[in-house]
Design an enzyme around this catalytic site. Sequence first.
Site, mmCIF file in Angstrom:
data_model
loop_
_atom_site.group_PDB
_atom_site.id
_atom_site.type_symbol
_atom_site.label_atom_id
_atom_site.label_comp_id
_atom_site.label_asym_id
_atom_site.label_seq_id
_atom_site.Cartn_x
_atom_site.Cartn_y
_atom_site.Cartn_z
ATOM 1 N N ASP A 204 -4.833 -1.829 -6.675
ATOM 2 C CA ASP A 204 -4.298 -2.464 -5.801
ATOM 3 C C ASP A 204 -4.989 -4.187 -5.988
ATOM 4 O O ASP A 204 -5.899 -4.432 -6.601
ATOM 5 C CB ASP A 204 -4.841 -1.979 -4.677
ATOM 6 C CG ASP A 204 -4.318 -2.298 -3.388
ATOM 7 O OD1 ASP A 204 -3.109 -3.146 -3.343
ATOM 8 O OD2 ASP A 204 -4.777 -2.001 -2.307
ATOM 9 N N THR B 266 0.866 -1.242 -0.008
ATOM 10 C CA THR B 266 -0.070 0.038 -0.108
ATOM 11 C C THR B 266 0.721 1.287 -0.041
ATOM 12 O O THR B 266 0.461 2.259 -0.554
ATOM 13 C CB THR B 266 -0.892 0.004 1.131
ATOM 14 O OG1 THR B 266 -1.637 -1.275 1.379
ATOM 15 C CG2 THR B 266 -2.034 1.033 1.082
ATOM 16 N N ARG C 76 0.254 -13.160 8.603
ATOM 17 C CA ARG C 76 -0.606 -12.248 9.297
ATOM 18 C C ARG C 76 0.248 -11.921 10.550
ATOM 19 O O ARG C 76 0.252 -10.944 11.143
ATOM 20 C CB ARG C 76 -1.943 -12.579 9.732
ATOM 21 C CG ARG C 76 -3.139 -12.736 8.644
ATOM 22 C CD ARG C 76 -3.085 -11.501 7.581
ATOM 23 N NE ARG C 76 -1.986 -11.885 6.520
ATOM 24 C CZ ARG C 76 -1.758 -10.904 5.620
ATOM 25 N NH1 ARG C 76 -1.942 -9.693 5.740
ATOM 26 N NH2 ARG C 76 -1.066 -11.466 4.844
#
Length: 718
Positions: A220, A36, A606
């Site tokens: 994205d 991002t 994660r």
Amino acid sequence: MDLSPILNPLNEAQREAVTAPLGPVLVLAGAGSGKTRVLTHRIVWVIQAEGASPHGILAVTFTNKAAGEMRGRVEQLLGVPGGGLWIGTFHGLAHRLLRLHWREAKLPQGFQILDSEDQQRLIKKLIRAQNLDEARWVPREVQWFINSNKDEGLRPQHLKDGSDPTRHQLIKLYTEYEVACARAGVVDFAELLLRAFELWRDNPELLAHYRRRFRHVLIDEFQDTNAIQYGWMKLLVGSEGYPFAVGDDDQSIYRWRGARVENLHQFRRDFPTSKLYRLEQNYRSTGAILSAANGLIANNSGRLGKNLWTSGERGDPIRLYAAFNERDEAEFVSHRIRDWVAHGGQRREIAILYRSNAQSRVFEEAFLSGRIPYKVYGGLRFFERAEIKDALAYLRLVSNRRDDQSFERVVNLPTRGIGAKSLDVVREYAKGAGCSLWEAAVACVGGGASLGPKAAVAMNGFLGLIERLAREVNGLALHEQVDHVLQSSGLIEHYKRDKADRGEARVENLDELVSAARGFTPEGMEGELPPLEAFLAHAVLESGEGQADAWEDCVQMMTLHTAKGLEFPMVFLSGMEDGLFPHQRSLNDIDGLEEERRLCYVGMTRAMKQLFLTYAEQRRLHGVDSYAMPSRFIKEVPEEFIEEVRPRIQVARPAAFTRMRSEEPLMPGMRLGGRVRHGKFGEGVILNVEGNGPTARVQVNFEQQGSKWMMVQYLEPL
DNA sequence: AAATCAACGCTTTTT
DNA sequence: GCGTTGATTT
């Protein structure tokens, strides 16, 4: 212009991607590699270093949340609001285009959007109207047929039935569905994309205009794009534009809803001059977690190939816990959470991830009794709740009488004496006259068809109510409109009377809807519409992320899919059992299995500091006890990174275990749910026992061969 | 028109 | 095993 704020926070690879010369760019960005960041910094770079106008930039994401975050970060870097910059979801941007060019798109000006539940209702209605067998023509499956074709850009007229009667009927339903949508002036989610695609394809001047305007197209999560999204992007970019696509083939987990990883390959073919960049340095996880995840994903074939690395510490090993059953699993997790908190950690730093939503329950029970605050993500969102949809149906009818879906939803809610019979009459009339239910009802009340006298009065009352509401609401502020309709329609009363468990909560939600209307400010093209219509469209497209109570310090619980894009210091991957994860229904084909593996990869990556894998030897599923092998993914993680945790916490063993223990009916080390090896069939799990001692027969579920009964003497314990 | 009962089915999710 | 949905009852 000082560019250092854009470039300083970047590493070498990121900087190269951000400052890539103008032209097509594909960035393969591993988990936690700053994807991002690269996207947002590229936007700002293009503006500040290449002199592009924010007006010339289009950035696309998949969720409203991602779009919002990206806009925020860009504006922060720019130091000014990014006016003119188009950032949004594929659906949001398509919607914006269609509002601007509704004429060219052949849509009514005030068209509204159907969410998937509405869509399913409509399809069900069509199936019934055809007198088709609902068992054979399952609404869900018809819906899937329609949507997946739209996702591929296919209209009914493009489809060949190949003289297959089933397919023929599906195509027919698709056609009828399109007619019904057109008549009601509504479009579904897939239609937004397809319509926007066709808008450009069929209006060269319009397309030329947008090509001139949006030279920079940034996308994205490129691995999640479907065929029509890809086609839309390609149309816009043409031969002059600069596409900047960011994605990770290893994190493609939405194949089942039309996503095409191949679009990453396709991009390179369609833009042969494109530059490829790889972001492989991970800033999130410890070395052990990363190596484990790399080891796992290496089992997939056909990867574009990349190897994540970190300059950080190796950290703790991944912990594996074999629980007796699902309650033991939850207890174990509870204890670990307490330890974490006792050592100064916060609960919000912890995530429990699972393959399917049903698994959350046992954890919830354990957390409730253990007084551990938690929050479950997923489930019904605000605008999907029944009472909210009832209210929206009234509002939609007030703004568009032709909305048949909404008409049917509230014509007899609260009950006003318009039953199934009367509705049938109206439906028949509408079918015959090819008009909307509203028009049909008007005609019927006016004596056009045989409505009973009582029904005619009731129907007239309903029609009058809607007309009256429309008049009264005229000129009011949006939230007053909503409030007025809620009060006068009798909906509030209706739910207040329902004193059962849920009534109160529903009234609260309806109040909440008024607040939402009060806080609503139209964005972009929505300003062109009357506020009510803008609000309605907004409600469907943004079905309500904003959870008010988000900031208590809670353990975070969600599915693996939901966890994508997030990170947590401590992660539990629960239910690591074959059949559950990888899921049974994905075991059949290699593609399905590989997608499950990517899902596992997403889950593992994660974790920042601590990662636990847990599985249950015995699990109650759909009401029955079942025994499964540990997930094959556990074995695919290199052993050196895994440490098995000795069971310290144990819940009471189920009776079957205790009994077997005391009677010692099997060979030493063998028990129900335990693992065994057979000379020919390989490894398996004991499902069932019959008899005692050395002559006992057992049912074993083998990894390869499925389940078999056999004498215990042919088995050795593992 | 509300209430009760049987049947069903059961990955993953955003828009 | 549980929650939702459709059908049947009163």
